[in-house]
Write a protein that holds these residues in place. Structure first.
Motif, PDB file in Angstrom:
ATOM      1  N   LEU A 160      13.175   1.987 -13.956  1.00 27.01           N
ATOM      2  CA  LEU A 160      12.696   1.406 -12.644  1.00 27.01           C
ATOM      3  C   LEU A 160      11.970   2.652 -11.958  1.00 27.01           C
ATOM      4  N   ASP A 161      10.823   2.404 -12.259  1.00 26.08           N
ATOM      5  CA  ASP A 161       9.603   3.604 -11.640  1.00 26.08           C
ATOM      6  C   ASP A 161       9.047   3.135 -10.311  1.00 26.08           C
ATOM      7  N   ILE A 162      10.032   3.842  -9.363  1.00 30.07           N
ATOM      8  CA  ILE A 162       9.603   3.666  -7.962  1.00 30.07           C
ATOM      9  C   ILE A 162       9.726   5.204  -7.372  1.00 30.07           C
ATOM     10  N   PRO A 163       9.003   5.532  -6.298  1.00 34.11           N
ATOM     11  CA  PRO A 163       9.214   6.750  -5.486  1.00 34.11           C
ATOM     12  C   PRO A 163      10.759   7.116  -4.998  1.00 34.11           C
ATOM     13  N   GLY A 164      11.131   8.198  -5.107  1.00 32.53           N
ATOM     14  CA  GLY A 164      12.273   8.631  -4.794  1.00 32.53           C
ATOM     15  C   GLY A 164      13.291   8.768  -5.864  1.00 32.53           C
ATOM     16  N   GLY A 165      13.154   8.368  -7.109  1.00 32.88           N
ATOM     17  CA  GLY A 165      14.077   8.324  -8.338  1.00 32.88           C
ATOM     18  C   GLY A 165      14.942   9.524  -8.309  1.00 32.88           C
ATOM     19  N   ASP A 166      14.513  10.538  -7.920  1.00 32.25           N
ATOM     20  CA  ASP A 166      15.356  11.846  -8.050  1.00 32.25           C
ATOM     21  C   ASP A 166      16.296  11.956  -6.910  1.00 32.25           C
ATOM     22  N   LEU A 167      16.392  11.098  -6.046  1.00 33.06           N
ATOM     23  CA  LEU A 167      17.134  11.027  -4.926  1.00 33.06           C
ATOM     24  C   LEU A 167      18.600  10.411  -5.166  1.00 33.06           C
ATOM     25  N   VAL A 168      18.776   9.659  -6.298  1.00 38.59           N
ATOM     26  CA  VAL A 168      19.911   9.002  -6.580  1.00 38.59           C
ATOM     27  C   VAL A 168      20.183   9.067  -8.080  1.00 38.59           C
ATOM     28  N   PRO A 169      21.623   9.229  -8.475  1.00 42.81           N
ATOM     29  CA  PRO A 169      21.752   8.913 -10.006  1.00 42.81           C
ATOM     30  C   PRO A 169      21.102   7.493 -10.492  1.00 42.81           C
ATOM     31  N   MET A 170      20.549   7.517 -11.416  1.00 39.42           N
ATOM     32  CA  MET A 170      19.840   6.351 -12.019  1.00 39.42           C
ATOM     33  C   MET A 170      20.329   6.058 -13.702  1.00 39.42           C
ATOM     34  N   PHE A 171      20.430   4.960 -13.863  1.00 34.21           N
ATOM     35  CA  PHE A 171      21.090   4.444 -15.177  1.00 34.21           C
ATOM     36  C   PHE A 171      20.515   3.440 -15.775  1.00 34.21           C
ATOM     37  N   SER A 172      20.786   3.287 -17.048  1.00 33.58           N
ATOM     38  CA  SER A 172      20.513   2.033 -17.461  1.00 33.58           C
ATOM     39  C   SER A 172      21.649   0.936 -17.949  1.00 33.58           C
ATOM     40  N   PHE A 229      22.254   0.692   1.018  1.00 34.80           N
ATOM     41  CA  PHE A 229      23.037   2.112   0.560  1.00 34.80           C
ATOM     42  C   PHE A 229      23.225   1.820  -1.177  1.00 34.80           C
ATOM     43  N   ALA A 230      23.032   3.094  -1.640  1.00 27.93           N
ATOM     44  CA  ALA A 230      23.090   3.060  -3.247  1.00 27.93           C
ATOM     45  C   ALA A 230      23.671   4.171  -3.587  1.00 27.93           C
ATOM     46  N   SER A 231      24.722   4.370  -4.040  1.00 27.47           N
ATOM     47  CA  SER A 231      25.322   5.541  -4.673  1.00 27.47           C
ATOM     48  C   SER A 231      24.787   5.806  -5.944  1.00 27.47           C
ATOM     49  N   SER A 232      24.415   4.954  -6.705  1.00 25.94           N
ATOM     50  CA  SER A 232      23.746   5.066  -7.873  1.00 25.94           C
ATOM     51  C   SER A 232      22.959   3.558  -8.183  1.00 25.94           C
ATOM     52  N   ILE A 233      21.990   3.821  -9.092  1.00 27.66           N
ATOM     53  CA  ILE A 233      21.055   2.570  -9.327  1.00 27.66           C
ATOM     54  C   ILE A 233      21.131   2.203 -10.812  1.00 27.66           C
ATOM     55  N   ILE A 234      21.152   1.147 -11.165  1.00 22.86           N
ATOM     56  CA  ILE A 234      21.411   0.692 -12.629  1.00 22.86           C
ATOM     57  C   ILE A 234      20.263  -0.431 -12.870  1.00 22.86           C
ATOM     58  N   ALA A 235      19.352  -0.040 -13.739  1.00 22.50           N
ATOM     59  CA  ALA A 235      18.408  -0.801 -14.058  1.00 22.50           C
ATOM     60  C   ALA A 235      18.708  -1.732 -15.295  1.00 22.50           C
ATOM     61  N   ALA A 236      18.789  -2.737 -15.055  1.00 19.71           N
ATOM     62  CA  ALA A 236      18.774  -3.873 -16.149  1.00 19.71           C
ATOM     63  C   ALA A 236      17.501  -4.989 -16.232  1.00 19.71           C
ATOM     64  N   ILE A 237      16.584  -4.156 -16.416  1.00 20.72           N
ATOM     65  CA  ILE A 237      14.999  -4.753 -16.424  1.00 20.72           C
ATOM     66  C   ILE A 237      14.434  -5.002 -17.547  1.00 20.72           C
TER      67      ILE A 237
END
Length: 383
Positions: free
Chosen positions: A106-118, A275-283
């Motif tokens: 998920l390539d959007i601005p601010g991706g370093d502000l929250v844990p991101m997973f697949s 609100f997002a404690s983490s973001i999980i990409a399923a794209i």
């Protein structure tokens, strides 16, 4: 000369092709090369652990090996243990069925502000893929982006109780992780409208069996199509544990005054903050560009294809026909075929039997991922 076909990758795509070739032509020498010790690829390491009916397809895919109609070369990685050029000199046809190169981010601005997973990566970790280690802390308000079957697989597992996991092949670490109570709410965000989502209707209906909380859908689906009807059926009252939000396009991630990550999404009514404690990409997944070579084919996800097992089977049948129609015109290989594998189908069967024999009463197997432990098992089996 008996035609020789090499298949690189022992996942569903490659093994469907092996089965098709066995049924369509006799004799043919079929050799399957797999970087891991174990076959079945996505079936073992990607399909949700509570979908044992889907995983049972492995029995069908195993038949050519059980009957001696194909050879299995485990622990043979392309580029490390054998080269593509080497295979091309030994076989009339080489088929690459090595899976997707990576999960789409998920390539959007601010991706370093929250844990991101697949989502695919988390499912691989839950399935004890030896290359995927450690399960993440998702926090209290995880957001899943995407509305395909992979997203719903993860949602369902995260919300199941211990009874819902009986009969799966989850290991102790994965079980403990899933049964750690989620204190907040899971939000699923999809760009599309409910009737255009890519999930199967059956996947939505499985959510209706979850206990202990409410499910909301926004906007309320009003159509008469099967997907809208299924979404309306799973909605029920109670403290919301799952919120499905459609017609939302992720824009950026920001930080609140209290340091909380906020996912900004665009909706038909304007912007919305989640609100997002983490973001999980399923794209979805991505594959690398490739150069066409004579007598080399790509199959499955590494070809850029998408879709579930039925699509993989159809693609394998089509490629089988293409190979058979052109096999007679191919020049003979310049070198002999490889000798029997050091890690063969018998080695895998010894591990398979051990996994099933030592499973707990509420599990169908206890996966063994260590090569050292696998070697010990096969050594004992040969005594």
């Amino acid at each position: 000369m008996i035609p020789r076909v090499a298949v690189v990758g022992a996942g569903p795509a490659g093994l469907y092709l092996v089965g098709a070739l066995v049924r369509a032509r006799d004799p043919v020498q079929l050799d399957v090369f797999e970087r891991l010790s174990v076959p079945f690829g996505l079936l073992r390491h990607g399909v949700a652990a509570d979908h044992q009916g889907t995983k049972a397809v492995a029995r069908q895919l195993a038949r050519p090996f059980e009957r001696g109609q194909a050879r299995f070369f485990g622990r043979m990685e392309l580029g490390r243990d054998i080269s593509l050029d080497d295979l091309r000199t030994r076989y009339h046809v080489v088929v690459l069925a090595t899976g997707a190169a990576r999960d789409r981010k998920l390539d959007i601005p601010g991706g370093d502000l929250v844990p991101m997973f697949s989502a695919n990566e988390i499912l691989r970790r839950l399935n004890d893929d030896p290359a995927a280690r450690g399960l993440p802390d998702l926090g209290t308000t995880p957001v899943i982006v995407g509305a395909g079957n992979v997203a719903l697989d993860l949602v369902r597992l995260l919300l199941k109780d211990a009874d819902g996991l009986v009969g799966s092949d989850l290991g102790p670490e994965a079980t403990d992780w899933l049964l750690t109570p989620l204190q907040g709410q899971i939000t699923l965000v999809a760009r599309c409208a409910p009737d255009a989502a890519r999930f199967d209707v059956s996947m939505v209906r499985e959510l209706s069996t979850l206990r202990g909380g409410g499910i909301s859908v926004d906007p309320m689906p009003t159509g008469d199509d099967p997907k809208s009807k299924a979404l309306r059926e799973i909605m029920h009252d109670g403290a919301v544990r799952l919120c499905l939000k459609f017609n939302r396009r992720p824009l950026s991630i920001k930080q609140s005054d209290k340091g909380q990550a906020i996912l900004e999404v665009d909706t038909p009514r304007g912007r919305e903050s989640l609100f997002a404690s983490s973001i999980i990409a399923a794209i979805g997944t991505e594959t690398d560009a490739h150069i066409s070579l004579p007598n080399v084919y790509r199959l499955g996800w590494c070809s850029g294809a998408t879709g579930a097992l039925p699509a993989a089977r159809r693609a394998a049948l089509t490629l089988c026909q293409t190979i058979l129609e052109t096999l007679a015109d191919r020049p003979p290989p310049k070198r002999e075929a490889l000798p029997d594998a050091l890690w063969d189908w018998a080695s895998w069967r010894a591990v398979d039997e051990e996994e099933q024999a030592y499973a707990s009463a509420d599990r169908v197997r206890r996966k063994i991922t260590s090569w050292t432990a696998q070697d010990r098992i096969t050594a004992q089996a040969m005594q």
